[in-house]
Design a protein around this motif. Structure first.
Motif, PDB file in Angstrom:
ATOM      1  N   GLY A 210       0.817  -1.210   0.000  1.00 18.05           N
ATOM      2  CA  GLY A 210       0.000   0.000   0.000  1.00 18.05           C
ATOM      3  C   GLY A 210       0.844   1.250   0.000  1.00 18.05           C
ATOM      4  N   LEU A 211       1.890   1.249   0.801  1.00 18.27           N
ATOM      5  CA  LEU A 211       2.783   2.410   0.854  1.00 18.27           C
ATOM      6  C   LEU A 211       3.470   2.625  -0.485  1.00 18.27           C
ATOM      7  N   ARG A 212       3.928   1.551  -1.110  1.00 14.60           N
ATOM      8  CA  ARG A 212       4.592   1.692  -2.418  1.00 14.60           C
ATOM      9  C   ARG A 212       3.667   2.336  -3.440  1.00 14.60           C
ATOM     10  N   LEU A 213       2.400   1.921  -3.451  1.00 13.84           N
ATOM     11  CA  LEU A 213       1.439   2.523  -4.384  1.00 13.84           C
ATOM     12  C   LEU A 213       1.159   3.976  -4.026  1.00 13.84           C
ATOM     13  N   ALA A 214       0.999   4.250  -2.727  1.00 11.35           N
ATOM     14  CA  ALA A 214       0.655   5.602  -2.288  1.00 11.35           C
ATOM     15  C   ALA A 214       1.764   6.603  -2.603  1.00 11.35           C
ATOM     16  N   ILE A 215       3.010   6.177  -2.438  1.00  6.47           N
ATOM     17  CA  ILE A 215       4.146   7.073  -2.640  1.00  6.47           C
ATOM     18  C   ILE A 215       4.263   7.523  -4.089  1.00  6.47           C
ATOM     19  N   ARG A 216       3.700   6.760  -5.003  1.00  6.23           N
ATOM     20  CA  ARG A 216       3.754   7.174  -6.410  1.00  6.23           C
ATOM     21  C   ARG A 216       3.008   8.474  -6.663  1.00  6.23           C
ATOM     22  N   GLY A 217       2.060   8.808  -5.790  1.00  5.08           N
ATOM     23  CA  GLY A 217       1.324  10.056  -5.922  1.00  5.08           C
ATOM     24  C   GLY A 217       0.291  10.052  -7.023  1.00  5.08           C
ATOM     25  N   GLU A 218      -0.186   8.865  -7.401  1.00  2.00           N
ATOM     26  CA  GLU A 218      -1.136   8.755  -8.512  1.00  2.00           C
ATOM     27  C   GLU A 218      -2.589   8.766  -8.060  1.00  2.00           C
ATOM     28  N   HIS A 219      -2.840   8.816  -6.748  1.00  2.00           N
ATOM     29  CA  HIS A 219      -4.208   8.701  -6.233  1.00  2.00           C
ATOM     30  C   HIS A 219      -4.699  10.023  -5.652  1.00  2.00           C
ATOM     31  N   ASP A 220      -5.992  10.218  -5.760  1.00  2.00           N
ATOM     32  CA  ASP A 220      -6.606  11.454  -5.274  1.00  2.00           C
ATOM     33  C   ASP A 220      -7.049  11.344  -3.821  1.00  2.00           C
ATOM     34  N   LEU A 221      -7.204  10.123  -3.323  1.00  2.00           N
ATOM     35  CA  LEU A 221      -7.593   9.898  -1.934  1.00  2.00           C
ATOM     36  C   LEU A 221      -7.201   8.480  -1.547  1.00  2.00           C
ATOM     37  N   ILE A 222      -6.848   8.298  -0.278  1.00  2.00           N
ATOM     38  CA  ILE A 222      -6.425   6.987   0.217  1.00  2.00           C
ATOM     39  C   ILE A 222      -7.323   6.571   1.374  1.00  2.00           C
ATOM     40  N   ILE A 223      -7.876   5.361   1.284  1.00  2.00           N
ATOM     41  CA  ILE A 223      -8.650   4.773   2.385  1.00  2.00           C
ATOM     42  C   ILE A 223      -7.719   3.775   3.069  1.00  2.00           C
ATOM     43  N   LEU A 224      -7.374   4.055   4.303  1.00  2.00           N
ATOM     44  CA  LEU A 224      -6.298   3.324   4.977  1.00  2.00           C
ATOM     45  C   LEU A 224      -6.789   2.642   6.244  1.00  2.00           C
ATOM     46  N   ASP A 225      -6.741   1.314   6.238  1.00  2.00           N
ATOM     47  CA  ASP A 225      -7.068   0.550   7.439  1.00  2.00           C
ATOM     48  C   ASP A 225      -5.861   0.600   8.377  1.00  2.00           C
ATOM     49  N   LEU A 226      -6.109   0.671   9.685  1.00  2.00           N
ATOM     50  CA  LEU A 226      -5.003   0.778  10.634  1.00  2.00           C
ATOM     51  C   LEU A 226      -4.362  -0.571  10.940  1.00  2.00           C
ATOM     52  N   MET A 227      -5.165  -1.616  11.037  1.00  2.00           N
ATOM     53  CA  MET A 227      -4.656  -2.925  11.412  1.00  2.00           C
ATOM     54  C   MET A 227      -4.312  -3.716  10.154  1.00  2.00           C
ATOM     55  N   LEU A 228      -3.030  -3.693   9.791  1.00  2.00           N
ATOM     56  CA  LEU A 228      -2.574  -4.311   8.552  1.00  2.00           C
ATOM     57  C   LEU A 228      -1.426  -5.287   8.820  1.00  2.00           C
ATOM     58  N   PRO A 229      -1.286  -6.324   8.000  1.00  2.00           N
ATOM     59  CA  PRO A 229      -0.099  -7.175   8.106  1.00  2.00           C
ATOM     60  C   PRO A 229       1.123  -6.426   7.607  1.00  2.00           C
ATOM     61  N   GLY A 230       2.283  -6.773   8.167  1.00  2.00           N
ATOM     62  CA  GLY A 230       3.483  -6.052   7.786  1.00  2.00           C
ATOM     63  C   GLY A 230       3.490  -4.682   8.431  1.00  2.00           C
TER      64      GLY A 230
END
Length: 228
Positions: free
Chosen positions: A37-57
């Motif tokens: 998720g972080l790798r995708l988000a860092i690309r800056g290609e999204h207008d909004l991010i829905i982020l769950d707090l309890m994630l693996p890794g």
């Protein structure tokens, strides 16, 4: 077409969110763990991010923090926990809003629409002042950048919005409820506590001495005021 990133490890929930958002005209990508998720988000290609707090890794808190080091993209935090400390921590790391599981898909879509519209309005309007300079503080609205005595400070999207709103209305006292309504909107999840967290974070970043506010002054029993 607006593009949404869902970072959620529960496949059924992620696909349900995707289906509802795509039905309302959004393009949606899904990441099933914090690292991807972080790798995708860092690309800056999204207008909004829905982020769950309890994630693996990598957990959602660390993902949020690292996204905020790179981008001001609106982040809607999803939590199964109702404890205030988790909400405070998430907002303090730069999340713009939160929604608690279980939630109705329609509520999620409405929240996404509201945040996208508000962000577009704040970024796209040209009716506002492009620059505000006060006592060594420079707020560059067009670039959404802030400098204190020529040193840039990195703000989250909502920290910037809150600071800009206060600076645009100097010497006027706003209650916490008024600030929440003006900056987050009536449809956002949260309360006065959200404002308190963001004011504290702003002071840590822009004030030389947070205990002796030069810019954002607390008016006890009333709210906050930006000082000229």
């Amino acid at each position: 077409m607006k593009r949404i990133l869902i970072i959620e490890d529960e496949k059924v929930i992620a696909e349900l969110e995707r289906d509802y958002l795509e039905a309302h005209g959004y393009k949606v990508d899904i990441a099933m763990d914090g690292d991807s998720g972080l790798r995708l988000a860092i690309r800056g290609e999204h207008d909004l991010i829905i982020l769950d707090l309890m994630l693996p890794g990598m957990n959602g808190f660390d993902v949020c923090r690292q996204i905020r080091e790179e981008h001001n993209t609106p982040i809607l935090m999803v939590t199964a926990k109702k404890e205030d400390i988790d909400v405070i921590r998430g907002l303090g790391l730069g999340a713009d809003d939160y929604i608690t599981k279980p939630f109705k898909p329609g509520e999620l879509v409405a929240r996404v629409k509201a945040h996208l519209a508000r962000y577009d309005r704040l970024v796209g309007t040209r009716k506002n002042k492009e620059e505000i300079r006060i006592h060594g503080l420079l707020i560059d609205y067009g670039a959404r950048r802030v400098f204190v005595h020529e040193q840039e400070v990195i703000l989250t999207a909502k920290e910037f919005d809150l600071l800009y709103f206060l600076a645009l209305n100097p010497n006027r006292v706003f209650s916490k409820d008024q600030l929440f309504e003006r900056v987050w909107g009536m449809d956002a999840m949260g309360d006065a506590q959200t404002v308190t967290v963001h004011i504290r974070k702003l002071r840590e970043k822009i004030e030389t001495d947070a205990s002796k506010a030069q810019y954002i002054e607390t008016i006890w029993g009333a709210g906050y005021r930006f000082r000229l």
